[in-house]
Scaffold this motif. Structure first.
Motif, PDB file in Angstrom:
ATOM      1  N   UNK A  13       6.182   8.425  -7.016  1.00 19.97           N
ATOM      2  CA  UNK A  13       4.655   8.899  -8.051  1.00 19.97           C
ATOM      3  C   UNK A  13       3.784   9.282  -7.199  1.00 19.97           C
ATOM      4  N   UNK A  14       3.376  10.485  -8.354  1.00 18.42           N
ATOM      5  CA  UNK A  14       2.610  11.357  -7.593  1.00 18.42           C
ATOM      6  C   UNK A  14       0.923  11.260  -7.366  1.00 18.42           C
ATOM      7  N   UNK A  15       0.665  10.357  -7.623  1.00 15.18           N
ATOM      8  CA  UNK A  15      -0.206  10.078  -7.349  1.00 15.18           C
ATOM      9  C   UNK A  15      -0.414   8.566  -5.912  1.00 15.18           C
ATOM     10  N   UNK A  16       0.728   8.047  -5.901  1.00 11.32           N
ATOM     11  CA  UNK A  16       0.726   7.033  -4.885  1.00 11.32           C
ATOM     12  C   UNK A  16       1.079   7.785  -3.572  1.00 11.32           C
ATOM     13  N   UNK A  17       2.413   9.491  -4.018  1.00 12.87           N
ATOM     14  CA  UNK A  17       2.933   9.861  -2.950  1.00 12.87           C
ATOM     15  C   UNK A  17       1.731  10.676  -2.121  1.00 12.87           C
ATOM     16  N   UNK A  18       0.366  11.576  -3.042  1.00  9.23           N
ATOM     17  CA  UNK A  18       0.008  11.649  -2.522  1.00  9.23           C
ATOM     18  C   UNK A  18      -1.243  10.803  -1.260  1.00  9.23           C
ATOM     19  N   UNK A  19      -1.715   9.884  -2.171  1.00  9.83           N
ATOM     20  CA  UNK A  19      -2.489   9.078  -1.550  1.00  9.83           C
ATOM     21  C   UNK A  19      -1.892   8.859   0.271  1.00  9.83           C
ATOM     22  N   UNK A  20      -0.238   8.383  -0.216  1.00 10.31           N
ATOM     23  CA  UNK A  20       0.332   8.331   1.322  1.00 10.31           C
ATOM     24  C   UNK A  20      -0.087   9.054   2.404  1.00 10.31           C
ATOM     25  N   UNK A  21       0.145  10.927   2.093  1.00  4.05           N
ATOM     26  CA  UNK A  21       0.100  11.690   2.771  1.00  4.05           C
ATOM     27  C   UNK A  21      -1.111  11.817   3.291  1.00  4.05           C
ATOM     28  N   UNK A  22      -1.893  11.730   3.095  1.00  2.00           N
ATOM     29  CA  UNK A  22      -3.608  10.834   3.463  1.00  2.00           C
ATOM     30  C   UNK A  22      -3.936  10.723   4.102  1.00  2.00           C
ATOM     31  N   UNK A  23      -3.381   9.237   3.643  1.00  2.00           N
ATOM     32  CA  UNK A  23      -3.312   7.824   4.341  1.00  2.00           C
ATOM     33  C   UNK A  23      -2.386   8.125   5.949  1.00  2.00           C
ATOM     34  N   UNK A  24      -1.482   8.644   5.678  1.00  2.00           N
ATOM     35  CA  UNK A  24      -0.350   8.743   7.211  1.00  2.00           C
ATOM     36  C   UNK A  24      -0.776   9.934   8.010  1.00  2.00           C
ATOM     37  N   UNK A  25      -1.608  11.302   7.234  1.00  6.40           N
ATOM     38  CA  UNK A  25      -2.720  12.018   8.575  1.00  6.40           C
ATOM     39  C   UNK A  25      -3.103  11.516   9.038  1.00  6.40           C
ATOM     40  N   UNK A  61       8.270  16.508   0.615  1.00  8.64           N
ATOM     41  CA  UNK A  61       7.311  16.319  -0.001  1.00  8.64           C
ATOM     42  C   UNK A  61       7.700  15.602  -1.942  1.00  8.64           C
ATOM     43  N   UNK A  62       8.349  16.554  -2.216  1.00 12.63           N
ATOM     44  CA  UNK A  62       8.667  16.553  -3.604  1.00 12.63           C
ATOM     45  C   UNK A  62       9.512  15.393  -3.691  1.00 12.63           C
ATOM     46  N   UNK A  63      10.246  15.362  -2.987  1.00 12.61           N
ATOM     47  CA  UNK A  63      11.245  14.070  -3.011  1.00 12.61           C
ATOM     48  C   UNK A  63      10.389  12.168  -2.562  1.00 12.61           C
ATOM     49  N   UNK A  64       9.667  12.438  -2.223  1.00 10.51           N
ATOM     50  CA  UNK A  64       8.504  11.491  -1.881  1.00 10.51           C
ATOM     51  C   UNK A  64       7.988  10.875  -2.950  1.00 10.51           C
ATOM     52  N   UNK A  65       7.004  12.340  -3.802  1.00 12.68           N
ATOM     53  CA  UNK A  65       6.731  11.911  -4.838  1.00 12.68           C
ATOM     54  C   UNK A  65       7.111  11.482  -6.356  1.00 12.68           C
ATOM     55  N   UNK A  66       8.686  12.029  -5.530  1.00 16.20           N
ATOM     56  CA  UNK A  66       9.538  11.535  -7.204  1.00 16.20           C
ATOM     57  C   UNK A  66       9.822  10.287  -7.225  1.00 16.20           C
ATOM     58  N   UNK A  97       0.823  -1.025  -0.154  1.00 14.36           N
ATOM     59  CA  UNK A  97       0.071  -0.357   0.105  1.00 14.36           C
ATOM     60  C   UNK A  97       0.730   1.478  -0.152  1.00 14.36           C
ATOM     61  N   UNK A  98       0.526   2.077  -0.715  1.00 14.83           N
ATOM     62  CA  UNK A  98       1.308   3.546  -0.802  1.00 14.83           C
ATOM     63  C   UNK A  98       1.688   4.118   0.505  1.00 14.83           C
ATOM     64  N   UNK A  99       0.937   4.514   2.271  1.00 17.71           N
ATOM     65  CA  UNK A  99       0.939   4.936   2.698  1.00 17.71           C
ATOM     66  C   UNK A  99       1.966   3.359   3.513  1.00 17.71           C
ATOM     67  N   UNK A 100       2.219   2.692   3.005  1.00 18.58           N
ATOM     68  CA  UNK A 100       2.948   0.768   3.703  1.00 18.58           C
ATOM     69  C   UNK A 100       4.147   1.683   2.912  1.00 18.58           C
ATOM     70  N   UNK A 101       4.281   1.676   2.095  1.00 18.39           N
ATOM     71  CA  UNK A 101       5.756   2.471   1.578  1.00 18.39           C
ATOM     72  C   UNK A 101       6.422   3.357   2.204  1.00 18.39           C
ATOM     73  N   UNK A 102       5.815   4.945   1.855  1.00 20.17           N
ATOM     74  CA  UNK A 102       6.195   5.801   2.212  1.00 20.17           C
ATOM     75  C   UNK A 102       6.624   5.638   4.307  1.00 20.17           C
ATOM     76  N   UNK A 103       5.578   5.065   4.633  1.00 15.10           N
ATOM     77  CA  UNK A 103       6.138   4.862   5.968  1.00 15.10           C
ATOM     78  C   UNK A 103       7.278   4.001   6.274  1.00 15.10           C
ATOM     79  N   UNK A 104       7.837   3.174   4.949  1.00 17.87           N
ATOM     80  CA  UNK A 104       9.083   2.433   5.965  1.00 17.87           C
ATOM     81  C   UNK A 104      10.373   3.436   5.523  1.00 17.87           C
ATOM     82  N   UNK A 105      10.266   3.708   4.226  1.00 14.45           N
ATOM     83  CA  UNK A 105      10.889   5.170   3.874  1.00 14.45           C
ATOM     84  C   UNK A 105      11.243   5.965   5.110  1.00 14.45           C
ATOM     85  N   UNK A 106      10.074   6.447   5.288  1.00 15.41           N
ATOM     86  CA  UNK A 106      10.475   7.135   6.495  1.00 15.41           C
ATOM     87  C   UNK A 106      11.104   6.705   7.685  1.00 15.41           C
TER      88      UNK A 106
END
Ligand code: PHE
Length: 489
Positions: A98-110, A90-95, A73-82
């Motif tokens: 991916x933009x779409x997954x990045x935004x989803x991850x931010x929403x879910x982590x919030x 955020x710019x680095x995360x999106x790169x 899941x995008x939130x899972x991937x982003x959390x493990x990077x964090x």
């Protein structure tokens, strides 16, 4: 009441189950699901089973759902990077993801407690993160393998809000139980297998002597089956053909595309006649040469238009060949008649056609731009106004119109001309034009005897036959009408 072998099998199953069962739980050896389903429907009609229908939702994975299941899941991937890197802009995360997954991850982590501050995500521990993600992934796995998730309202709600992960489909389920009449049936009737359909083996093996047969039940309601039938217009055309053929006429055929020379000039229609205007006639352009059949008539027609024939004065104008050379969609089937007679000039001839003509009309409740014309003509020494009236009366009578009157009319190619009218339910109905061909038409083309002809519109006739108040209904093809139409005469 007779039951089929399949119905009895299902009824016995339901009796043994002794409770309401979902249709897909009914499994009977030798019977397919479809046969079971059909037997249930019949048993219900006969009152032997009770069927409850309920609608349930079934879920399957959407495109994103499948991807998340294999890639995380995008939130899972982003959390493990964090967790590894402590923080990430955020710019680095999106790169990276991916933009779409990045935004989803931010929403879910919030939602889980990590909100970006100043455009940067900072790591802090989310309690139960593994458990939450684990539940989400297990849910997706269950959906993916077709296990029912109907109980898990919370996760259904969660994923329905996230686009493309799960797809919902509503299905109707039937739950079936035997009724008291069904039970009574089983206790009163002989339920040993009976033969449903007779085959040649049953006869040759003499099995029929020892077996009993299922009785044929004529009271079972069945769905109506509609056989093929003629379109109402085809039915009418066939009827008209039969009337003509029985009266000794032969059928002729013409072409949609004609030269004005044949459609008009050969019929002595003057070149400035209003019917030749673009308003009424579809003229055509063509890059290819189309042969003008019988070009020898050009000079003959020119002469009769300009100067007439002995005893008749003609129209007295200068006839132009170019106008005769214009191509058009034929405006009437009288062009079939004149062509046919020119090519078959040995009397007697009795001919007809039922073919399409084209007129530049605006379409409304009683006008069409493309319509069929019924044309009849007789070339004979006995062709005259009284034989014409007699013939038309006979013709219309056979089509069902008894009360016919003739009123004077005008066509450039007939003299005299008359229109036929019929009276139906007190209303006057025009049936079409007719007349005796003028000598200016027949003589120049080498016709030795007189010609009488009449023409009428098929669709107008169809309106009367089928009681339609709008001519367009004929071509609307309303399926009910096509199945149930009845003629009025
Ligand atoms: N051709 C005429 C029409 O189109 C009908 C007609 C046929 C008139 C034959 C006279 C003779 O209305």
């Amino acid at each position: 009441m007779e039951l089929s072998t399949n119905e009895i099998k299902v009824l016995l199953f339901l009796r043994d189950a002794n409770k309401e069962v979902a249709e897909n739980e009914i499994k009977i050896e030798t019977m397919s699901d479809r046969e079971i389903s059909s037997a249930i429907s019949w048993l219900e009609v006969k009152g032997l089973t009770k069927v409850d229908k309920s609608t349930i939702s079934q879920y399957s994975l959407g495109k994103e759902g499948n991807r998340y299941l294999s890639e995380g899941l995008p939130e899972e991937i982003a959390y493990s990077i964090l967790r590894k890197e402590g923080k990430i802009p955020l710019g680095e995360l999106f790169r990276r993801i991916g933009d779409k997954e990045g935004k989803i991850a931010v929403v879910q982590l919030s939602k889980l407690g990590i909100k970006p501050i100043g455009g940067v995500l900072n790591y802090s521990e989310i309690k139960n993160f593994e458990k939450i993600i684990g539940e989400r992934k297990r849910f997706l796995e269950m959906v993916s393998s077709g296990v029912s998730v109907a109980d898990d309202a919370e996760l259904i709600g969660h994923f329905k809000k996230r686009e493309g992960i799960i797809a919902e489909k509503k299905v109707t389920e039937r739950h079936v139980a035997i009724t008291s009449i069904g039970l009574e049936y089983l206790s009163t009737y002989d339920t040993t297998a009976k033969i449903d359909s007779l085959t040649s083996e049953i006869i040759t093996s003499q099995e029929w002597k020892t077996k009993s047969f299922r009785r044929y039940d004529l009271n079972v309601p069945v769905e109506r089956i509609y056989g093929a039938s003629f379109h109402p217009l085809t039915y009418l055309i066939n009827k008209i053909r039969r009337v003509f053929l029985e009266m000794g006429f032969s059928e002729m055929h013409g072409h949609y595309v004609e030269y004005a020379g044949w459609n008009m000039d050969a019929l002595f229609i003057p070149q400035e006649h209003p019917a030749r205007d673009l308003q009424d006639t579809f003229y055509l352009e063509s890059d290819t040469e189309i042969e003008f059949e019988h070009p020898e008539i050009i000079d003959i027609v020119k002469k009769s238009h300009e100067r007439g024939i002995p005893g008749y004065s003609g129209w007295g104008y200068e006839w132009g060949k170019e106008r005769a050379m214009e191509l058009l969609l034929r405006t009437h089937t009288t062009v079939n008649t004149i062509r046919y007679l020119y090519e078959h000039n040995e009397p007697p001839v009795a001919i007809f056609s039922v073919e399409k003509v084209f007129r530049h009309e605006s379409v409304d409740w009683k006008h069409l731009a493309e319509l069929f014309q019924i044309e009849g003509a007789v070339y004979s020494k006995d062709a005259n106004i009284s034989s014409l009236k007699w013939l038309m009366r006979k013709f219309y009578e056979r089509l069902g119109f008894k009360d016919i009157k003739f009123i004077p009319s005008y066509y450039p190619y007939t003299e005299p001309s008359m229109d036929a009218v019929a009276y139906i339910d007190g209303r006057e109905i025009e049936l079409g034009g007719s007349g005796v061909f003028r000598p200016e038409v027949t003589k120049p083309l080498g016709l030795k005897q007189s010609v009488i002809a009449w023409g009428l519109g098929l669709e107008r006739l169809a309106m009367m036959y089928y009681g339609l108040s709008d001519i367009r209904d004929i071509y609307e093809s309303d399926i009910d009408w096509l199945r149930n139409y009845r003629i009025r005469f």
